[in-house]
Structure formats: structure tokens, C-alpha cells
Design an enzyme around this catalytic site. Sequence first.
Site, PDB file in Angstrom:
ATOM      1  N   SER A 174      25.700  11.028 -21.743  1.00 25.42           N
ATOM      2  CA  SER A 174      24.510  10.765 -21.550  1.00 25.42           C
ATOM      3  C   SER A 174      23.995  11.046 -20.217  1.00 25.42           C
ATOM      4  O   SER A 174      25.001  11.374 -19.206  1.00 25.42           O
ATOM      5  CB  SER A 174      24.045   9.313 -21.571  1.00 25.42           C
ATOM      6  N   TYR A 211      25.423   0.223 -20.223  1.00 25.04           N
ATOM      7  CA  TYR A 211      25.444   1.707 -20.949  1.00 25.04           C
ATOM      8  C   TYR A 211      25.794   2.727 -19.889  1.00 25.04           C
ATOM      9  O   TYR A 211      26.579   3.437 -20.074  1.00 25.04           O
ATOM     10  CB  TYR A 211      24.103   1.622 -21.391  1.00 25.04           C
TER      11      TYR A 211
HETATM   12  P1  NAD Z   1      21.517   6.227 -33.067  1.00 26.22           P
HETATM   13  O1  NAD Z   1      21.242   4.884 -32.873  1.00 26.22           O
HETATM   14  O2  NAD Z   1      20.806   6.930 -34.163  1.00 26.22           O
HETATM   15  O3  NAD Z   1      23.099   6.676 -33.251  1.00 26.22           O
HETATM   16  C1  NAD Z   1      24.121   5.814 -32.810  1.00 26.22           C
HETATM   17  C2  NAD Z   1      25.010   5.695 -33.980  1.00 26.22           C
HETATM   18  O4  NAD Z   1      26.340   5.247 -33.753  1.00 26.22           O
HETATM   19  C3  NAD Z   1      24.201   4.996 -35.229  1.00 26.22           C
HETATM   20  O5  NAD Z   1      24.795   5.502 -36.206  1.00 26.22           O
HETATM   21  C4  NAD Z   1      25.446   3.667 -35.286  1.00 26.22           C
HETATM   22  O6  NAD Z   1      25.204   3.199 -36.358  1.00 26.22           O
HETATM   23  C5  NAD Z   1      26.640   4.072 -34.794  1.00 26.22           C
HETATM   24  N1  NAD Z   1      27.462   3.085 -34.243  1.00 26.22           N
HETATM   25  C6  NAD Z   1      26.760   1.874 -33.430  1.00 26.22           C
HETATM   26  N2  NAD Z   1      27.933   1.172 -33.251  1.00 26.22           N
HETATM   27  C7  NAD Z   1      29.220   1.644 -33.957  1.00 26.22           C
HETATM   28  C8  NAD Z   1      30.589   1.236 -34.082  1.00 26.22           C
HETATM   29  N3  NAD Z   1      30.718   0.063 -33.569  1.00 26.22           N
HETATM   30  N4  NAD Z   1      31.164   1.928 -35.071  1.00 26.22           N
HETATM   31  C9  NAD Z   1      30.894   3.115 -35.443  1.00 26.22           C
HETATM   32  N5  NAD Z   1      29.587   3.560 -35.434  1.00 26.22           N
HETATM   33  C10 NAD Z   1      28.809   2.957 -34.467  1.00 26.22           C
HETATM   34  O7  NAD Z   1      21.363   6.809 -31.786  1.00 26.22           O
HETATM   35  P2  NAD Z   1      21.643   8.421 -31.089  1.00 26.22           P
HETATM   36  O8  NAD Z   1      20.573   8.666 -30.027  1.00 26.22           O
HETATM   37  O9  NAD Z   1      21.493   9.065 -32.242  1.00 26.22           O
HETATM   38  O10 NAD Z   1      22.831   8.104 -30.413  1.00 26.22           O
HETATM   39  C11 NAD Z   1      23.990   8.835 -30.582  1.00 26.22           C
HETATM   40  C12 NAD Z   1      24.828   9.052 -29.051  1.00 26.22           C
HETATM   41  O11 NAD Z   1      24.012   9.680 -28.307  1.00 26.22           O
HETATM   42  C13 NAD Z   1      25.163   7.762 -28.561  1.00 26.22           C
HETATM   43  O12 NAD Z   1      26.342   7.734 -28.046  1.00 26.22           O
HETATM   44  C14 NAD Z   1      23.974   7.771 -27.465  1.00 26.22           C
HETATM   45  O13 NAD Z   1      24.509   6.824 -26.367  1.00 26.22           O
HETATM   46  C15 NAD Z   1      23.958   9.287 -27.079  1.00 26.22           C
HETATM   47  N6  NAD Z   1      22.560   9.519 -26.259  1.00 26.22           N
HETATM   48  C16 NAD Z   1      21.477   9.424 -26.865  1.00 26.22           C
HETATM   49  C17 NAD Z   1      20.405   9.871 -26.146  1.00 26.22           C
HETATM   50  C18 NAD Z   1      18.926   9.650 -26.782  1.00 26.22           C
HETATM   51  O14 NAD Z   1      18.020  10.026 -26.037  1.00 26.22           O
HETATM   52  N7  NAD Z   1      18.933   9.582 -28.059  1.00 26.22           N
HETATM   53  C19 NAD Z   1      20.731  10.113 -24.811  1.00 26.22           C
HETATM   54  C20 NAD Z   1      21.619  10.076 -24.249  1.00 26.22           C
HETATM   55  C21 NAD Z   1      22.897   9.945 -24.971  1.00 26.22           C
END
Ligand code: NAD
Length: 270
Positions: free
Chosen positions: A155, A168
Site C-alpha cells: 500500500s 495497517y
Molecule cells: P477487499 O476487502 O475487497 O479484499 C481483501 C480480501 O482479503 C477479501 O477478499 C477478504 O475476504 C480477504 N481476506 C481478509 N482476511 C483474510 C484471511 N484471513 N485469509 C484470507 N483472505 C482474507 O479489499 P481490496 O482493496 O481488494 O484489498 C486487497 C489488498 O489491497 C489488501 O492487501 C489491501 O490492503 C490492499 N490495498 C488496497 C487499497 C485500496 O485502495 N483498495 C489500497 C492499498 C492497498
Amino acid sequence: MVYSPYLLKGQKALVTGGSSGIGEGVVRALAAAGASVVVNYHSDSEAAEKIVDEIKLANGEAIAFQADVSQEDDVQAMFAKMFQEFGTIDILVNNAGLQKDSSFVDMTLDQWNLVISVNLTGQFLCAREAAKEFLRRGVQPRISCAAGKIICMSSVHQLIPWAGHVNYATSKGGIDMMMRSIAQELAPQKIRVNSIAPGAIKTPINKSAWDTPEAEAKLLQLIPANRIGNTEDIAKAAVWLASDDSDYVNGTTLYVDGGMTLYPGFATGG
Ligand code: NAD
């Protein structure tokens, strides 16, 4: 986006947290580029099976597997299933992650531990299992010039401190050092380990930051590109890092953030 189905032909990929958001986008893009994909999910089996069905309808290969990435037994069972179904692994996308936000002084140990165990320990457990298989199998020249590729979803908060989200931001800072240390250790064995650092991407994790016009306008002030990212922006970067097109890229973080890390507040002199 149209991907060449030959780019990752014959490669076996595992995407954690693959049933929603960025993970789903990455799953679909890897499959479109020719990889066979394990769609790991935590609780939404229906969403994971729907993605698998759609990939199969398009003549791709995919399976869904439930596992909590923070649990060693679950992770080992997931890799065992993958090796049984697909034989091996070429690409790991360590994507699963969550937030449990709190002001620092009110943050409970449970909130701290949960975020660190899923976001950081989960990436360690999956990377270790993938690396063992990469080392056992070595390079298959007809498949890829690398013995394996690991992509860590970090991130912008591996760089930008984030008040109210100390757990986080710490997990993402940890991913950066873990990723670079693994890359340094395994580069001689032709294993590549890199991170993607998304900025603000429209997904369920940050819905409250963009789902009203007021929230969206406030968020856009942080993004020089003046648009919120979509999951395809990240998926395209993941396909590139997974492919031999990035063969000389190792131990680096690709920021896909519309310029969020350019300190936009300083654009007018600070
Ligand atoms: P999201 O909530 O759609 O995806 C996260 C996924 O991780 C979900 O499918 C959830 O079920 C899964 N998850 C959570 N706990 C888990 C566990 N214990 N075991 C297996 N799976 C688990 O959100 P996203 O935005 O798609 O996030 C995906 C990644 O991207 C994350 O690591 C997040 O930190 C990172 N990220 C997202 C953003 C953003 O703006 N959306 C920005 C920076 C980083």
C-alpha cells in the site's frame, strides 16, 4: 483490457483474497493472460465459485479454495491442494488484507494482532510455501525464465504514515522489508519478489472513502491524477510483474497510485 493468452501460458498462480476487489481483478487478469489460478477466499465461497465458473466458461482453468492466510495449517492445506490439482506454483500474489481502524490509544491488542497476522504473517506463510516449491522445482525454461515470482500487495501506507490506522500502516511497512529481504535471499535462485503499492482503489475495503460525492471529492484532493483507481490498474501491474517482461525487476515496489505519494499538499509550495 485484452491480455495475450500466451503471456502466462502454462503457469500456475495462487491469489489470496481473490474473491473480491483487487484480488478478483488480479485473478481475472492472470487467467486472461493464460495462467491457471487458485482463487483463495476467506468466507465468500459464492463469489469465489462465480469467478471460477466464469474463467472456466472462457476456457480457462481455476479452482476456489477456502483458507485463512493467517493460519499455518490452512495455508499448508491450500498449497497441498494446489500441488495436487495443478502440480506446482509459478506465481504467488499475496493480496489478502484487512483493516481494523482505531485511534492509537484506543487500539486493542486484538485489533493490532488481527491486522498484523492477516496482512503480514499471512504473506510470510504463503511466500514461504511458494518459495519452497520454487526451490524444489527450479526453472522450467519453456514456462518462464524465473523459478518463481511472488507479488506482495502492499500500500502507499508502507511509505505514508496513517493516523488512526497504525496497525495497517505497520503491516504494510513490514511487507516492504519482508519483500526486499526475501528478494535478496532468493535472487540467486532466480526467484523474483516484488510489491505493488496501490493508492486509492475503489473496492469494498475503503467504500466509505468514495461512496458519497463529498467523500470522493475529499479523497481526490490526495490524488494528483484526479481519479480514483480501479482494480484493473492494479491487475495490469500484477500481470507485468508476473511475466518475463519484468525479468530484471526484483525487490522493488511499483507504486500504482495516481501520484498519491508525490506529497500533493506541496504542489502549491506547501
Ligand atoms: P477487499 O476487502 O475487497 O479484499 C481483501 C480480501 O482479503 C477479501 O477478499 C477478504 O475476504 C480477504 N481476506 C481478509 N482476511 C483474510 C484471511 N484471513 N485469509 C484470507 N483472505 C482474507 O479489499 P481490496 O482493496 O481488494 O484489498 C486487497 C489488498 O489491497 C489488501 O492487501 C489491501 O490492503 C490492499 N490495498 C488496497 C487499497 C485500496 O485502495 N483498495 C489500497 C492499498 C492497498
